[in-house]
Design an enzyme around this catalytic site. Structure first.
Site, PDB file in Angstrom:
ATOM      1  N   THR A  49      -7.012  -4.597   0.831  1.00 21.85           N
ATOM      2  CA  THR A  49      -5.801  -4.982   1.577  1.00 21.85           C
ATOM      3  C   THR A  49      -6.022  -6.233   2.425  1.00 21.85           C
ATOM      4  O   THR A  49      -5.143  -7.103   2.497  1.00 21.85           O
ATOM      5  CB  THR A  49      -5.318  -3.804   2.460  1.00 21.85           C
ATOM      6  OG1 THR A  49      -5.080  -2.690   1.612  1.00 21.85           O
ATOM      7  CG2 THR A  49      -4.035  -4.136   3.191  1.00 21.85           C
ATOM      8  N   ASP A  85       0.851  -1.198   0.000  1.00 28.50           N
ATOM      9  CA  ASP A  85       0.000   0.000   0.000  1.00 28.50           C
ATOM     10  C   ASP A  85       0.889   1.252   0.000  1.00 28.50           C
ATOM     11  O   ASP A  85       0.631   2.220  -0.721  1.00 28.50           O
ATOM     12  CB  ASP A  85      -0.882   0.059   1.264  1.00 28.50           C
ATOM     13  CG  ASP A  85      -1.820  -1.132   1.410  1.00 28.50           C
ATOM     14  OD1 ASP A  85      -3.025  -0.936   1.339  1.00 28.50           O
ATOM     15  OD2 ASP A  85      -1.336  -2.261   1.593  1.00 28.50           O
ATOM     16  N   GLY A  87     -12.852  -5.310  -1.624  1.00 25.63           N
ATOM     17  CA  GLY A  87     -12.544  -4.113  -2.410  1.00 25.63           C
ATOM     18  C   GLY A  87     -13.736  -3.532  -3.154  1.00 25.63           C
ATOM     19  O   GLY A  87     -14.559  -4.261  -3.720  1.00 25.63           O
ATOM     20  N   LEU A  95      -4.024   0.511  -3.011  1.00 22.17           N
ATOM     21  CA  LEU A  95      -4.288  -0.940  -2.967  1.00 22.17           C
ATOM     22  C   LEU A  95      -5.649  -1.100  -2.301  1.00 22.17           C
ATOM     23  O   LEU A  95      -5.789  -0.861  -1.099  1.00 22.17           O
ATOM     24  CB  LEU A  95      -3.179  -1.651  -2.154  1.00 22.17           C
ATOM     25  CG  LEU A  95      -3.053  -3.164  -2.306  1.00 22.17           C
ATOM     26  CD1 LEU A  95      -1.738  -3.668  -1.733  1.00 22.17           C
ATOM     27  CD2 LEU A  95      -4.222  -3.935  -1.770  1.00 22.17           C
TER      28      LEU A  95
HETATM   29  P1  AMP Z   1     -14.765  -4.143   1.443  1.00 16.84           P
HETATM   30  O1  AMP Z   1     -15.912  -4.330   0.561  1.00 16.84           O
HETATM   31  O2  AMP Z   1     -14.972  -4.629   2.844  1.00 16.84           O
HETATM   32  O3  AMP Z   1     -13.488  -4.670   0.858  1.00 16.84           O
HETATM   33  O4  AMP Z   1     -14.599  -2.566   1.594  1.00 16.84           O
HETATM   34  C1  AMP Z   1     -14.384  -1.721   0.476  1.00 16.84           C
HETATM   35  C2  AMP Z   1     -13.390  -0.652   0.858  1.00 16.84           C
HETATM   36  O5  AMP Z   1     -13.886   0.081   1.974  1.00 16.84           O
HETATM   37  C3  AMP Z   1     -12.038  -1.205   1.299  1.00 16.84           C
HETATM   38  O6  AMP Z   1     -11.026  -0.316   0.941  1.00 16.84           O
HETATM   39  C4  AMP Z   1     -12.143  -1.259   2.788  1.00 16.84           C
HETATM   40  O7  AMP Z   1     -10.894  -1.132   3.398  1.00 16.84           O
HETATM   41  C5  AMP Z   1     -13.022  -0.049   3.083  1.00 16.84           C
HETATM   42  N1  AMP Z   1     -13.814  -0.310   4.279  1.00 16.84           N
HETATM   43  C6  AMP Z   1     -15.050  -0.833   4.340  1.00 16.84           C
HETATM   44  N2  AMP Z   1     -15.473  -0.924   5.628  1.00 16.84           N
HETATM   45  C7  AMP Z   1     -14.472  -0.455   6.383  1.00 16.84           C
HETATM   46  C8  AMP Z   1     -14.290  -0.283   7.779  1.00 16.84           C
HETATM   47  N3  AMP Z   1     -15.236  -0.631   8.650  1.00 16.84           N
HETATM   48  N4  AMP Z   1     -13.130   0.247   8.210  1.00 16.84           N
HETATM   49  C9  AMP Z   1     -12.172   0.586   7.326  1.00 16.84           C
HETATM   50  N5  AMP Z   1     -12.270   0.459   5.994  1.00 16.84           N
HETATM   51  C10 AMP Z   1     -13.405  -0.056   5.524  1.00 16.84           C
HETATM   52 MG    MG Z   2      -9.967   0.688  -0.487  1.00 13.69          MG
HETATM   53 MG    MG Z   3      -6.451   0.870   0.130  1.00 14.17          MG
END
Ligand code: AMP
Ligand code: MG
Ligand code: MG
Length: 307
Positions: free
Chosen positions: A121, A50, A217, A118
């Site tokens: 992650t 990242d 993502g 990225l």
């Molecule tokens: P995901 O669908 O969970 O992969 O989330 C999509 C994006 O939103 C990714 O970049 C995640 O890191 C971010 N994200 C979703 N929910 C959270 C959370 N509760 N805390 C931090 N980042 C989040």
């Molecule tokens: Mg993201």
């Molecule tokens: Mg990211």
């Protein structure tokens, strides 16, 4: 680089090249090991990949476009970036695009670029590398206009080469992929696999999906909408940020789809806005009626996002 190309075309074209190098760095960090994971918050990780990918993209864009605002997910400094991390190439196809008059002469002060070096992650650290994307979104004023989604681990079936870059400019065109319509008569919903909660679940259940694809993502989920693998991306949570959705929203809109909050409003992407997509993320494939999904989300789910 063709200096006659407009500022928007040059930013998108340079971002395409920068994400390709960032994607290679992401693969290199994984193959050499040493992810050096830092926990930024609850359920929020950062790796060496990242950090490197962000420095590459921000150094490359800020040197070529010193008068625009660039906001990256990670805290990083672009000083002391090795010279071979600074990309000067640009995508030639995008440089040749003819833009409509309103996009032709934009003021650099109105441009805000959102970088998620990225996306996905959590999945990257677990070896689910196909969920990983590199995102660069270009906003003009409040609107997400240009977007780049690079997939470092996408494998071309013919050449076996790794990496694919999808781009779109709203109202102009898109490239790097051929949109596919998801199967009619079915409802496939994609959502988070690592940030779920009861509100996320309640929103999905209300839509009565035939299938739920839990992947990592925001970038990868919008790729699933463009590839005809899902009809809607549903995330009734405050956790997503502007750098997660700016690029996906621009590409999806360029292809005829829609991305909004749970009230049907587009998020603003100007430099002074807040980062959190606190009213959730609802995105639909070009074939879908976005309003149908909005209408079927229970009021209680929407109210939960207000708290
Ligand atoms: P995901 O669908 O969970 O992969 O989330 C999509 C994006 O939103 C990714 O970049 C995640 O890191 C971010 N994200 C979703 N929910 C959270 C959370 N509760 N805390 C931090 N980042 C989040
Ligand atoms: Mg993201
Ligand atoms: Mg990211």
């Amino acid at each position: 680089m063709a200096q006659s190309a407009s500022l928007l075309s040059r930013i998108v074209a340079s971002s395409i090249s920068a994400t390709v190098l960032a994607g290679k760095m992401i693969r290199d960090v994984m193959s050499h090991g040493g992810l050096n994971i830092v926990e930024k918050g609850k359920n929020d990780l950062q790796t060496e990949a990242d950090r490197c990918a962000q420095r590459c993209i921000i150094a490359s864009l800020s040197r070529q476009f010193p008068n625009i605002t660039i906001i990256g997910e990670e805290e990083s400094s672009d000083c002391d970036v090795p010279s071979d991390w600074v990309v000067t190439e640009a995508d030639q196809e995008v440089l040749k695009l003819k833009l409509p008059a309103d996009l032709e002469n934009i003021d650099p002060k109105d441009v805000c670029v959102w970088v998620d070096p990225l996306d996905g992650t959590s999945e990257y650290t677990q070896g689910l590398v196909e969920h990983v994307t590199v995102l660069v979104g270009v906003a003009i004023g409040q609107k997400a206009v240009g977007g780049i989604i690079h997939q470092p681990y996408y494998k071309d079936t013919e050449s076996g080469m790794l990496g694919r870059t999808l781009w779109g400019i709203n109202g102009v065109g898109f490239g790097g992929f051929t949109p596919i319509t998801p199967p009619p008569g079915k409802r496939i919903v994609t959502t988070t696999r690592s940030h779920s909660d009861s509100n996320v679940q309640a929103a999905i259940s209300a839509l009565q999906p035939d299938e739920v694809l839990r992947v990592g993502g925001a970038g990868y989920k919008v790729v699933l909408l463009l590839e005809g693998k899902a009809h809607a991306y549903v995330f009734a949570s405050k956790g997503c940020k502007r750098w997660d959705t700016c690029a996906p929203e621009a590409i999806l809109c360029a292809a005829g789809g829609t991305l909004t909050d749970f009230y049907g409003e587009h998020y603003p992407y100007h430099a002074e806005t807040t980062y959190a997509n606190s009213r959730g993320v609802l995105a639909t494939a070009p074939s879908e009626i976005h309003q149908w999904y909005l209408d079927h989300i229970p009021q209680k789910v929407k109210q939960q996002l207000e708290q």
